[in-house]
Design a protein around this motif. Structure first.
Motif, mmCIF file in Angstrom:
data_model
loop_
_atom_site.group_PDB
_atom_site.id
_atom_site.type_symbol
_atom_site.label_atom_id
_atom_site.label_comp_id
_atom_site.label_asym_id
_atom_site.label_seq_id
_atom_site.Cartn_x
_atom_site.Cartn_y
_atom_site.Cartn_z
ATOM 1 N N VAL A 206 0.832 -1.198 0.000
ATOM 2 C CA VAL A 206 0.000 0.000 0.000
ATOM 3 C C VAL A 206 0.868 1.249 0.000
ATOM 4 C CG1 VAL A 206 -1.630 1.320 1.386
ATOM 5 C CG2 VAL A 206 -2.001 -1.117 1.040
ATOM 6 N N ARG A 207 1.938 1.234 0.786
ATOM 7 C CA ARG A 207 2.823 2.405 0.799
ATOM 8 C C ARG A 207 3.507 2.599 -0.543
ATOM 9 N NH1 ARG A 207 8.008 3.914 3.046
ATOM 10 N NH2 ARG A 207 8.540 1.756 3.483
ATOM 11 N N LEU A 208 3.809 1.511 -1.225
ATOM 12 C CA LEU A 208 4.435 1.591 -2.540
ATOM 13 C C LEU A 208 3.549 2.335 -3.527
ATOM 14 C CD1 LEU A 208 6.540 0.597 -4.709
ATOM 15 C CD2 LEU A 208 5.058 -1.389 -4.978
ATOM 16 N N THR A 209 2.262 2.085 -3.484
ATOM 17 C CA THR A 209 1.338 2.702 -4.435
ATOM 18 C C THR A 209 0.800 4.040 -3.955
ATOM 19 O OG1 THR A 209 -0.517 1.492 -3.462
ATOM 20 C CG2 THR A 209 0.648 0.434 -5.282
ATOM 21 N N GLY A 210 1.172 4.471 -2.751
ATOM 22 C CA GLY A 210 0.682 5.738 -2.233
ATOM 23 C C GLY A 210 -0.727 5.671 -1.687
ATOM 24 N N GLY A 211 -1.200 4.471 -1.337
ATOM 25 C CA GLY A 211 -2.546 4.316 -0.820
ATOM 26 C C GLY A 211 -2.587 4.288 0.690
ATOM 27 N N THR A 212 -3.714 3.809 1.214
ATOM 28 C CA THR A 212 -3.895 3.709 2.665
ATOM 29 C C THR A 212 -4.403 2.317 3.006
ATOM 30 O OG1 THR A 212 -6.162 4.566 2.506
ATOM 31 C CG2 THR A 212 -4.393 6.167 2.920
ATOM 32 N N LEU A 213 -4.099 1.873 4.226
ATOM 33 C CA LEU A 213 -4.512 0.551 4.695
ATOM 34 C C LEU A 213 -5.123 0.685 6.084
ATOM 35 C CD1 LEU A 213 -4.470 -2.564 4.232
ATOM 36 C CD2 LEU A 213 -2.314 -2.584 5.513
ATOM 37 N N ASP A 214 -6.250 0.030 6.277
ATOM 38 C CA ASP A 214 -6.929 0.034 7.573
ATOM 39 C C ASP A 214 -7.212 -1.411 7.950
ATOM 40 O OD1 ASP A 214 -8.311 0.672 9.854
ATOM 41 O OD2 ASP A 214 -10.203 1.008 8.816
ATOM 42 N N THR A 215 -6.624 -1.865 9.065
ATOM 43 C CA THR A 215 -6.842 -3.232 9.525
ATOM 44 C C THR A 215 -7.197 -3.201 11.005
ATOM 45 O OG1 THR A 215 -4.512 -3.568 10.127
ATOM 46 C CG2 THR A 215 -5.153 -4.137 7.884
ATOM 47 N N GLY A 216 -7.937 -4.205 11.440
ATOM 48 C CA GLY A 216 -8.258 -4.270 12.855
ATOM 49 C C GLY A 216 -9.381 -5.243 13.132
ATOM 50 N N PRO A 217 -9.540 -5.632 14.395
ATOM 51 C CA PRO A 217 -10.599 -6.572 14.765
ATOM 52 C C PRO A 217 -11.970 -5.913 14.737
ATOM 53 C CG PRO A 217 -9.402 -5.839 16.705
ATOM 54 C CD PRO A 217 -8.687 -5.266 15.519
#
Length: 466
Positions: A422-433
């Motif tokens: 995600v950082r490579l493409t300039g995007g964002t990531l949201d993870t969690g329970p």
């Protein structure tokens, strides 16, 4: 028989309880960091930090009146001298909490002076000498404080000094008195050995804890580097394809476009030469990145065939989901037709890998849980904005059975790989329970992915950190 059967279990429970109590006290037993730091100053709880003061205070308040009473009543010492000796032999114990070595010197000097004065006492015959019982107890308290702080060399010196002084005072022993020099020598050695061993246990546990922290940091760093190298290998295939197309087009331009001026021909020839040189550099880089794959197929886990296979994209998500369903994991895929074939190669590959790694985590941590995979395209606000995004969402419910806790610290390959892509493409990531016990992975990958190409470095360096 029923009464005897639980006995081993109860014994093991007591041992475990004792071990847990010792483990909790271990941080307090380690060597203080600073010279004047109080004993147990590094203990995790307040009552543990106050414990040395409380123990020493109890001994002082108990030994002071007892010492004066015994010196006057049993030894027949003068009241003034008895009071002075009682204070000199007991009050320095308070100093032993922070500076046990100076406290030992003061107590040793007071005890020696007391032994010499007792040679002139009226009823020393039949009594303990040179160390009365109160003196032995106070001296052992100082020995315990010394053992919890000083080095082994210092402790050996203190112990030998105790024995030498006792032997020297033996030449002045009053007739009829009981020699306690050997008793104090033996008891002080035992106390020093026990307290030094406890302190060594605390130091060892501290070193183990520090080593575990270092090992975990190194493991996380190694995982990150492996993921970056794997992503770089995959991106090489994507970039190399485009460079090859540029080379072919530049070389064939004079034949496809006859009548081209000579400066234009030279320009196309220079473009083709630069592209071929870049391809050569990338092949040398790929050789370095795949050098560990000669024996096992590299990070992707395959051989040369797998390394040379075309990189997957969003269009192959249906096959990935079908393979996961055949493995027994219920997965539902929602794939927008607009998402296939519109994403740049890096985004196309990253979206596929994010879904792949998310499904792998579901299989490991929540087998049998219902899972939904959604890949859509957000065109962005305004016409011609050029800010479209590929939205990747993987949501799973709670596991049907008790399994390993869902990875949330970010130290495994799955989440590390997602974040790097995600950082490579300039995007964002949201993870969690999720509140129901499931887990969510949501990624936004911009279609105009300039990305952070410099972020993928096999040596682990990035533009942000360098």
């Amino acid at each position: 028989m029923s009464d005897e059967a639980p006995t081993p279990s109860r014994g093991r429970s007591r041992l475990r309880a004792a071990g847990d109590a010792l483990a909790q006290l271990a941080p307090a037993l380690r060597t203080p960091d600073r010279t004047a730091q109080p004993l147990f100053a590094q203990a995790p709880r307040a009552w543990q930090r106050l414990l040395p003061y409380a123990v020493v205070g109890i001994f002082v308040t108990t030994l002071l009146p007892v010492t004066i009473t015994v010196l006057i009543g049993d030894y027949g010492a003068d009241g003034g001298w008895a009071g002075a000796l009682g204070v000199a032999q007991t009050v320095p114990l308070l100093l032993a909490v922070t500076r046990p070595l100076p406290a030992w010197l003061l107590v040793l000097l007071a005890d020696t002076l007391g032994a010499l004065l007792l040679t002139q006492a009226d009823t020393v015959g039949g009594q303990s000498w040179p160390w009365p019982p109160m003196t032995v107890v106070g001296y052992l308290v100082v020995m315990a404080c010394l053992g919890l702080r000083e080095s082994v060399r210092t402790l050996v010196g203190v112990w030998l000094a105790t024995g030498v002084l006792g032997a020297f005072l033996g030449f002045f022993r009053p007739s009829g008195s009981t020699d306690t020099a050997a008793l104090l020598f033996v008891l002080s050695g035992i106390v020093l050995a026990l307290t030094a061993a406890l302190r060594g246990l605390g130091d060892a546990r501290q070193r183990i804890a520090e080593q575990e922290v270092i090992s975990e940091a190194e493991r996380s760093r190694r995982t990150l580097l492996e993921e970056r190298a794997r992503i770089a290998r995959e991106l090489h295939d994507v970039v190399a394809h485009h460079m090859s197309v540029i080379t072919v087009q530049a070389d064939s331009a004079p034949y496809r476009l006859p009548g081209m001026p000579e400066p234009v021909r030279e320009e196309f020839a220079a473009i083709a030469a630069s592209a071929r040189e870049s391809l050569g550099e990338m092949r040398r880089l790929l050789t370095v990145l795949r050098s560990d794959g000669a024996n096992g197929g590299g990070a992707n886990g395959g051989g040369d065939g797998a390394a040379l296979a075309p990189q997957p994209g969003i269009g192959r998500l249906q096959q990935l989901v079908e393979a996961t369903v055949r493995a027994g994991q219920p997965v539902e895929l929602s794939l927008a037709a607009a998402a296939v074939g519109v994403a740049p190669p890096a985004v196309d590959l990253s979206a596929y890998r994010i879904v792949q790694e998310a499904l792998a985590n579901v299989v490991r941590h929540a087998p049998g849980a219902a899972t939904r995979v959604s890949v859509t395209v957000d065109e962005g606000e305004g016409e011609g904005s050029g800010q479209g995004e590929v939205l990747v969402l993987v949501v799973n419910g709670p596991a049907r059975d008790a399994v390993v806790e869902v990875e949330s610290a970010g130290t495994g390959h799955g989440l590390v790989g997602m974040r790097e892509r995600v950082r490579l493409t300039g995007g964002t990531l949201d993870t969690g329970p999720l509140p129901d016990g499931g887990f969510r992975v949501a990624a936004r990958l911009p279609l105009s992915a300039g990305g952070d190409m410099a972020a993928i470095d096999p040596n682990g360096k990035t533009e942000e950190s360098s």
